[in-house]
Design a protein around this motif. Structure first.
Motif, PDB file in Angstrom:
ATOM      1  N   ASN A  57      33.876  58.282  44.710  1.00 51.96           N
ATOM      2  CA  ASN A  57      32.966  57.135  44.679  1.00 51.96           C
ATOM      3  C   ASN A  57      32.742  56.554  43.293  1.00 51.96           C
ATOM      4  N   LYS A  58      32.540  57.460  42.311  1.00 52.12           N
ATOM      5  CA  LYS A  58      32.230  56.930  40.974  1.00 52.12           C
ATOM      6  C   LYS A  58      33.440  56.274  40.295  1.00 52.12           C
ATOM      7  N   GLU A  59      34.615  56.660  40.800  1.00 52.17           N
ATOM      8  CA  GLU A  59      35.853  56.064  40.232  1.00 52.17           C
ATOM      9  C   GLU A  59      36.173  54.694  40.837  1.00 52.17           C
ATOM     10  N   LYS A  60      35.644  54.479  42.072  1.00 53.35           N
ATOM     11  CA  LYS A  60      36.052  53.304  42.848  1.00 53.35           C
ATOM     12  C   LYS A  60      35.906  51.970  42.107  1.00 53.35           C
ATOM     13  N   PRO A  61      34.704  51.694  41.487  1.00 53.55           N
ATOM     14  CA  PRO A  61      34.573  50.376  40.813  1.00 53.55           C
ATOM     15  C   PRO A  61      35.617  50.184  39.718  1.00 53.55           C
ATOM     16  N   LEU A  62      35.852  51.256  38.947  1.00 54.97           N
ATOM     17  CA  LEU A  62      36.808  51.170  37.846  1.00 54.97           C
ATOM     18  C   LEU A  62      38.227  50.943  38.372  1.00 54.97           C
ATOM     19  N   TYR A  63      38.525  51.641  39.457  1.00 60.35           N
ATOM     20  CA  TYR A  63      39.851  51.519  40.066  1.00 60.35           C
ATOM     21  C   TYR A  63      40.055  50.089  40.599  1.00 60.35           C
ATOM     22  N   GLY A  64      39.034  49.607  41.344  1.00 64.19           N
ATOM     23  CA  GLY A  64      39.104  48.241  41.891  1.00 64.19           C
ATOM     24  C   GLY A  64      39.353  47.229  40.779  1.00 64.19           C
ATOM     25  N   LYS A  65      38.635  47.448  39.665  1.00 66.41           N
ATOM     26  CA  LYS A  65      38.788  46.525  38.527  1.00 66.41           C
ATOM     27  C   LYS A  65      40.211  46.573  37.959  1.00 66.41           C
ATOM     28  N   ALA A  66      40.738  47.834  37.867  1.00 64.97           N
ATOM     29  CA  ALA A  66      42.092  48.006  37.302  1.00 64.97           C
ATOM     30  C   ALA A  66      43.134  47.310  38.177  1.00 64.97           C
ATOM     31  N   VAL A  67      43.004  47.477  39.506  1.00 64.23           N
ATOM     32  CA  VAL A  67      43.993  46.836  40.399  1.00 64.23           C
ATOM     33  C   VAL A  67      43.873  45.307  40.299  1.00 64.23           C
ATOM     34  N   ASN A  68      42.636  44.850  40.207  1.00 62.69           N
ATOM     35  CA  ASN A  68      42.422  43.395  40.072  1.00 62.69           C
ATOM     36  C   ASN A  68      43.054  42.831  38.805  1.00 62.69           C
ATOM     37  N   SER A  69      42.870  43.571  37.689  1.00 61.92           N
ATOM     38  CA  SER A  69      43.495  43.031  36.471  1.00 61.92           C
ATOM     39  C   SER A  69      45.011  43.119  36.542  1.00 61.92           C
ATOM     40  N   LEU A  70      45.538  44.110  37.284  1.00 68.67           N
ATOM     41  CA  LEU A  70      46.992  44.152  37.498  1.00 68.67           C
ATOM     42  C   LEU A  70      47.443  42.898  38.252  1.00 68.67           C
ATOM     43  N   LYS A  71      46.683  42.574  39.329  1.00 63.42           N
ATOM     44  CA  LYS A  71      47.032  41.398  40.139  1.00 63.42           C
ATOM     45  C   LYS A  71      47.008  40.134  39.264  1.00 63.42           C
ATOM     46  N   ASN A  72      45.936  40.013  38.476  1.00 65.72           N
ATOM     47  CA  ASN A  72      45.834  38.825  37.606  1.00 65.72           C
ATOM     48  C   ASN A  72      46.974  38.752  36.601  1.00 65.72           C
ATOM     49  N   ALA A  73      47.283  39.936  36.032  1.00 66.94           N
ATOM     50  CA  ALA A  73      48.344  39.954  35.014  1.00 66.94           C
ATOM     51  C   ALA A  73      49.671  39.509  35.624  1.00 66.94           C
ATOM     52  N   ILE A  74      49.927  40.022  36.866  1.00 68.16           N
ATOM     53  CA  ILE A  74      51.193  39.645  37.525  1.00 68.16           C
ATOM     54  C   ILE A  74      51.223  38.139  37.802  1.00 68.16           C
ATOM     55  N   GLU A  75      50.112  37.639  38.359  1.00 63.60           N
ATOM     56  CA  GLU A  75      50.062  36.206  38.687  1.00 63.60           C
ATOM     57  C   GLU A  75      50.248  35.337  37.439  1.00 63.60           C
ATOM     58  N   GLN A  76      49.538  35.760  36.414  1.00 63.26           N
ATOM     59  CA  GLN A  76      49.590  34.957  35.176  1.00 63.26           C
ATOM     60  C   GLN A  76      51.003  34.898  34.586  1.00 63.26           C
ATOM     61  N   LYS A  77      51.627  36.065  34.576  1.00 63.47           N
ATOM     62  CA  LYS A  77      52.972  36.145  33.999  1.00 63.47           C
ATOM     63  C   LYS A  77      53.939  35.253  34.784  1.00 63.47           C
ATOM     64  N   ILE A  78      53.841  35.364  36.126  1.00 61.11           N
ATOM     65  CA  ILE A  78      54.753  34.550  36.959  1.00 61.11           C
ATOM     66  C   ILE A  78      54.516  33.060  36.680  1.00 61.11           C
ATOM     67  N   ASN A  79      53.212  32.678  36.657  1.00 62.67           N
ATOM     68  CA  ASN A  79      52.910  31.245  36.441  1.00 62.67           C
ATOM     69  C   ASN A  79      53.401  30.753  35.081  1.00 62.67           C
ATOM     70  N   THR A  80      53.179  31.581  34.063  1.00 63.54           N
ATOM     71  CA  THR A  80      53.611  31.153  32.727  1.00 63.54           C
ATOM     72  C   THR A  80      55.116  30.959  32.677  1.00 63.54           C
ATOM     73  N   LEU A  81      55.837  31.986  33.201  1.00 62.35           N
ATOM     74  CA  LEU A  81      57.298  31.896  33.125  1.00 62.35           C
ATOM     75  C   LEU A  81      57.822  30.726  33.962  1.00 62.35           C
ATOM     76  N   ARG A  82      57.218  30.553  35.129  1.00 61.41           N
ATOM     77  CA  ARG A  82      57.650  29.458  36.002  1.00 61.41           C
ATOM     78  C   ARG A  82      57.393  28.107  35.302  1.00 61.41           C
ATOM     79  N   GLY A  83      56.240  27.982  34.671  1.00 57.91           N
ATOM     80  CA  GLY A  83      55.892  26.743  33.956  1.00 57.91           C
ATOM     81  C   GLY A  83      56.905  26.438  32.869  1.00 57.91           C
ATOM     82  N   LYS A  84      57.258  27.504  32.108  1.00 56.99           N
ATOM     83  CA  LYS A  84      58.227  27.319  31.008  1.00 56.99           C
ATOM     84  C   LYS A  84      59.553  26.831  31.557  1.00 56.99           C
ATOM     85  N   GLU A  85      59.965  27.490  32.661  1.00 59.35           N
ATOM     86  CA  GLU A  85      61.261  27.155  33.247  1.00 59.35           C
ATOM     87  C   GLU A  85      61.274  25.693  33.733  1.00 59.35           C
ATOM     88  N   ASN A  86      60.152  25.308  34.360  1.00 56.64           N
ATOM     89  CA  ASN A  86      60.064  23.922  34.836  1.00 56.64           C
ATOM     90  C   ASN A  86      60.199  22.937  33.684  1.00 56.64           C
TER      91      ASN A  86
END
Ligand code: DAH
Length: 357
Positions: A57-86
């Motif tokens: 239980n005490k790990e859950k908030p931290l874990y949720g946050k970590a997965v969320n920042s992973l998701k954001n990092a992936i999305e951001q990277k894809i968008n940046t690279l796609r933008g550059k390519e365009n």
């Protein structure tokens, strides 16, 4: 220094592992595949999220946050690279497909394939060339060259030339007016009064100018054209001097004895009004559309300066006489080069102009 493929502040190795594999894939897979693999409904990020229930239980908030920042990092990277390519793609398209409609060739072809044109010097416009030739001849005959105003008033364009308001002959010069009642000159005769009032006899002046008229344009009418006005004023000047001057000019201009003829015409600023015609050089007087099958071309409207014009300019017509003419450059060019449509002259069309190089 954080390693290149590390998520900042993430204590969970399984989250880190997914990010590392993403960092590898981004170099090899295409963006849609990656999105599907990591962010899709059954993707690795959702998979990580589902595993939250395995955490304490005490790990859950931290874990949720970590997965969320992973998701954001992936999305951001894809968008940046796609933008550059365009951007790169658009850049490529811009240089590849850009069209310069004014260029006489495709500007995007390699330099060595570009037509020689680009390295060739330009040349004078036929109007300039012929104008210069004519002026040099008049100068050699003792005339002084003046350049006309572009805009003038009713007095100079009409009244001082024996054309009071309401004079029906004003219709011959239907023209444009500016909002403050100025006129883009309809003829270089507009300079006659200025010459008379500022120069001393003997007056031997040629005046070059760009003129405009309100014309319905067609193959033989243009709204813009060039004239060279001639004026000669002194004691004892006669029609014979006018004819002698124009004939000498034509002979010099065409480099041979040119046949000429005089016929009556009408202009309020000369008396009598005359037309100076030369033999048709297009058909050798056999008859052609250009000369209306007459063998003669009307080239120079002219005549002895009207006494009213001399008087208005401060000269007593009992003592002084003179002559004037208004020669159209465009007609000279047309006649010399057999041009079938006067509108070519001011079109700026390179295909037309290159013929005069
Ligand atoms: N200004 C007249 C025109 O453009 C041409 C002209 C005729 C000029 C007779 C003259 C002249 O100087 O004497 O239609």
């Amino acid at each position: 220094m954080p390693s290149k493929n590390k998520l900042p502040d993430n204590p969970f190795p399984e989250v880190e592992a997914v990010y590392e594999s993403f960092s590898e894939d981004i170099l090899n897979l295409d963006y849609d595949e990656i999105k599907h693999k990591y962010l899709g409904k059954k993707g690795l990020v959702i998979d990580l999220l589902c595993r939250i229930k395995e955490k304490q239980n005490k790990e859950k908030p931290l874990y949720g946050k970590a997965v969320n920042s992973l998701k954001n990092a992936i999305e951001q990277k894809i968008n940046t690279l796609r933008g550059k390519e365009n951007l790169q793609q658009t850049g490529k398209m811009l240089t590849k497909d850009a069209i310069d409609i004014t260029a006489p060739f495709d500007v995007n072809i390699p330099l060595q394939d570009k037509p020689k044109l680009i390295s060739q010097p330009g040349s004078l416009h036929p109007i300039t060339e012929i104008g210069e030739k004519a002026l040099r001849i008049f100068e050699s005959m003792g005339f002084h060259v003046t350049y006309s105003r572009r805009l003038d008033n009713d007095y100079n364009v009409f009244e001082a030339l024996n054309l009071p308001p309401e004079h029906p002959a004003r219709d011959m010069w239907d023209t444009f007016w500016t909002q403050d009642d100025l006129i883009p000159i309809t003829h270089t005769s507009a300079m006659q009064n200025r010459i008379l009032t500022t120069k001393k006899v003997p007056i031997r002046e040629v005046i070059v100018g760009r003129c405009m008229r309100n014309e319905a344009t067609d193959a033989s009418h243009e709204h813009t054209f060039y004239q060279v006005e001639g004026m000669y004023v002194d004691k004892g000047i006669t029609l014979a001097h006018l004819i002698g001057t124009l004939s000498a000019f034509m002979n010099e201009f065409y480099g041979r004895d040119v046949k000429y003829r005089i016929q009556p015409s009408y202009f309020p600023f000369v008396e009598p009004g005359l037309e100076f015609l030369i033999e048709c050089l297009t058909c050798g007087q056999k008859g052609c559309p250009f000369c209306g099958y007459s063998g003669w071309v009307e080239l120079v409207p002219c005549g002895p300066i009207h006494p009213n014009v001399l008087r208005e300019g401060g000269y007593d017509p009992e003592t002084y006489t003179g002559f004037a003419w208004g020669l159209g450059y465009d007609r000279l060019v047309i006649l010399q080069s057999h041009i079938n449509d006067i509108r070519h002259i001011h079109s700026g069309d390179l295909k037309f102009l290159e013929q005069f190089k």
